[in-house]
Design an enzyme around this catalytic site. Structure first.
Site, short mmCIF file in Angstrom:
data_model
loop_
_atom_site.label_atom_id
_atom_site.label_comp_id
_atom_site.label_asym_id
_atom_site.label_seq_id
_atom_site.Cartn_x
_atom_site.Cartn_y
_atom_site.Cartn_z
N TRP A 1 -20.55 -73.04 -50.04
CA TRP A 1 -20.72 -72.32 -48.78
C TRP A 1 -22.15 -72.37 -48.28
O TRP A 1 -22.40 -72.50 -47.08
CB TRP A 1 -20.23 -70.87 -48.88
CG TRP A 1 -18.76 -70.80 -49.13
CD1 TRP A 1 -18.13 -70.33 -50.25
CD2 TRP A 1 -17.71 -71.27 -48.26
NE1 TRP A 1 -16.77 -70.46 -50.12
CE2 TRP A 1 -16.48 -71.04 -48.92
CE3 TRP A 1 -17.69 -71.88 -47.00
CZ2 TRP A 1 -15.25 -71.38 -48.35
CZ3 TRP A 1 -16.46 -72.22 -46.43
CH2 TRP A 1 -15.27 -71.96 -47.11
N ASP B 1 -25.14 -64.36 -46.43
CA ASP B 1 -23.69 -64.49 -46.37
C ASP B 1 -23.14 -63.71 -47.56
O ASP B 1 -23.29 -64.13 -48.71
CB ASP B 1 -23.32 -65.97 -46.45
CG ASP B 1 -21.81 -66.20 -46.54
OD1 ASP B 1 -21.04 -65.20 -46.50
OD2 ASP B 1 -21.40 -67.37 -46.65
N LYS C 1 -12.04 -61.25 -47.72
CA LYS C 1 -12.20 -61.17 -49.17
C LYS C 1 -12.20 -59.72 -49.64
O LYS C 1 -11.40 -59.33 -50.45
CB LYS C 1 -13.47 -61.87 -49.60
CG LYS C 1 -13.31 -63.36 -49.87
CD LYS C 1 -13.67 -64.27 -48.83
CE LYS C 1 -13.31 -65.70 -49.01
NZ LYS C 1 -14.32 -66.59 -48.44
C1 LIG Z 1 -14.79 -67.65 -47.79
C2 LIG Z 1 -16.23 -67.80 -47.59
C3 LIG Z 1 -16.75 -68.39 -46.42
C4 LIG Z 1 -15.88 -68.93 -45.33
O1 LIG Z 1 -15.39 -67.92 -44.59
P1 LIG Z 1 -14.53 -68.15 -43.25
O2 LIG Z 1 -14.33 -66.77 -42.78
O3 LIG Z 1 -13.28 -68.86 -43.66
O4 LIG Z 1 -15.34 -68.97 -42.33
C5 LIG Z 1 -18.12 -68.44 -46.29
N1 LIG Z 1 -18.94 -67.97 -47.24
C6 LIG Z 1 -18.48 -67.42 -48.38
C7 LIG Z 1 -19.44 -66.90 -49.40
C8 LIG Z 1 -17.11 -67.33 -48.58
O5 LIG Z 1 -16.65 -66.77 -49.71
#
Ligand SMILES: *Cc1c(COP(=O)(O)O)cnc(C)c1O
Length: 363
Positions: free
Chosen positions: A104, A172, A196
């Site tokens: 990511w 993030d 999540k």
């Molecule tokens: C799942 C995830 C993403 C992607 O998220 P989307 O909402 O599908 O764009 C980005 N960063 C992390 C750390 C993730 O776990």
């Protein structure tokens, strides 16, 4: 387990608290006397304004978010933040620092490169992303530094934050928001896709220090400007109303559990149970360095692909589902977000013990 529900170890979209799903179900046809579903309401109605306002207030309370930060409910997932962050912040100096801790963060780096110069300040690629790299002193002139607080695929997390001084730290936190206490003042922007640990897919929470909004690059589309969303309080256009309502219910649930400290203690207990088993097992293994182990995503391995397939099939028959590792690392992974009850982890460990007894080397 109640009824036919399984223990769902999916990395995302993932398990939601059963109480939340029941409440949503109870309120589906007639939301609190309105005579309609939240899905059918105008986003400009007083009743929806209360829903979004309460969700924001709950998050502010749970995370102790100060007034100089805005809480936004946006669309496009964490992946759109990979672009929005540089479009809105890169203009300050034209350069940004990123720490590469896996899939990511690599995506975030690639996207930022479209809008300016990216310096990768540290990377853990050399050992298969099994740790969090230390950062050398930060160079001058960076607009911001970006990290991924929890690496969903590799199962690592920051256990202490890099010191970026006056340079805004952007994070993030898609897979560990609300799983442990954080000091939001240490961040310029803290963002997370909801699917999540916060609710269903479709909404992305962005917590942004207000002075960082407004510095967007000249051709930034209106929809991608933080200052617009801050000014309009996430109601510039139609927001993902139902997903925001669901996030509100999840936040209400977190408060009812006793807040983030209680959830954190539960998460530690759940993770320790699983790591304890993995560490003493002769059959299962885990690669992540102990100092950086995620509380929410635990990748692990069996010695062969054949055993892995057998494990997945037998686990599913026991109601333990979505344990397959991410395609880029293989093996197995248990995502044990806030909503995964301790009983789910206990059931998984009991199954793994039994699996080892049946398929492991005789000691
Ligand atoms: C799942 C995830 C993403 C992607 O998220 P989307 O909402 O599908 O764009 C980005 N960063 C992390 C750390 C993730 O776990």
């Amino acid at each position: 387990m109640t009824g036919e529900r399984v223990y769902n170890f999916s990395a995302g979209p993932s398990v939601l608290p059963e109480e939340v799903l029941k409440k949503a179900s109870d309120e589906m046809l007639n939301y609190r006397g309105s005579g309609m579903s939240v899905m059918e309401m105008s986003h400009r109605s007083r009743i929806f304004e209360k829903i979004i306002g309460e969700a924001e207030e709950r998050l502010r309370r749970l995370m102790d978010i100060p007034d100089d930060y805005a809480v936004l409910f946006l669309q496009g997932g964490a992946s759109l933040q990979f672009a929005m962050v540089p479009m809105n912040l890169m203009g300050r100096t034209g350069r940004a620092g990123y720490i590469d801790t896996g899939h990511w963060s690599s995506r975030a780096i690639k996207e930022a490169g479209l809008f300016g110069e990216v310096e990768v300040l540290a990377s853990s690629a050399d050992r298969g992303y099994t740790y969090i790299p230390a950062m050398s002193p930060i160079p001058e002139g960076l607009s911001y530094v970006h990290i991924t607080t929890n690496n969903t695929i590799y199962g690592t997390r920051y256990t202490s934050l890099p010191d970026t001084g006056d340079i805004p730290l952007v994070a993030d936190a898609s897979s560990n928001i609300l799983s442990e206490p954080v000091d939001i003042r240490k961040f310029g922007i803290y963002y997370a896709g909801a699917q999540k640990n916060l609710g269903p897919a479709g909404v992305t929470v962005v917590i942004i220090r207000k002075d960082l909004a407004g510095g967007h690059l000249p051709k930034t589309p209106t929809m991608l400007r933080y200052d617009i969303h801050v000014e309009k309080r996430s109601l510039y256009n139609t927001p993902p109303c139902y997903a925001i309502y669901m996030v509100g219910l999840v936040l209400e649930w977190v408060e009812a559990q006793g807040g983030v400290q209680t959830i954190y203690a539960q998460n530690q207990e759940k993770a320790e149970l699983l790591y304890w088993f993995l560490d003493q097992s002769d059959l299962f293994s885990t690669m992540v360095e102990p100092a950086y182990r995620s509380l929410t995503n635990v990748p692990f391995f069996l010695p062969s692909e054949e055993l892995t397939q057998t494990f997945l099939k037998e686990a599913e028959a026991q109601g333990l589902v979505n344990l397959k590792g991410h395609r880029s690392v293989g093996g197995l992974r248990a995502s044990i977000y806030n909503a995964m009850p301790k009983e789910g982890v206990e059931a998984l460990v009991a199954f793994m013990k039994d699996f080892e007894r049946r398929y492991g080397r005789r000691r």
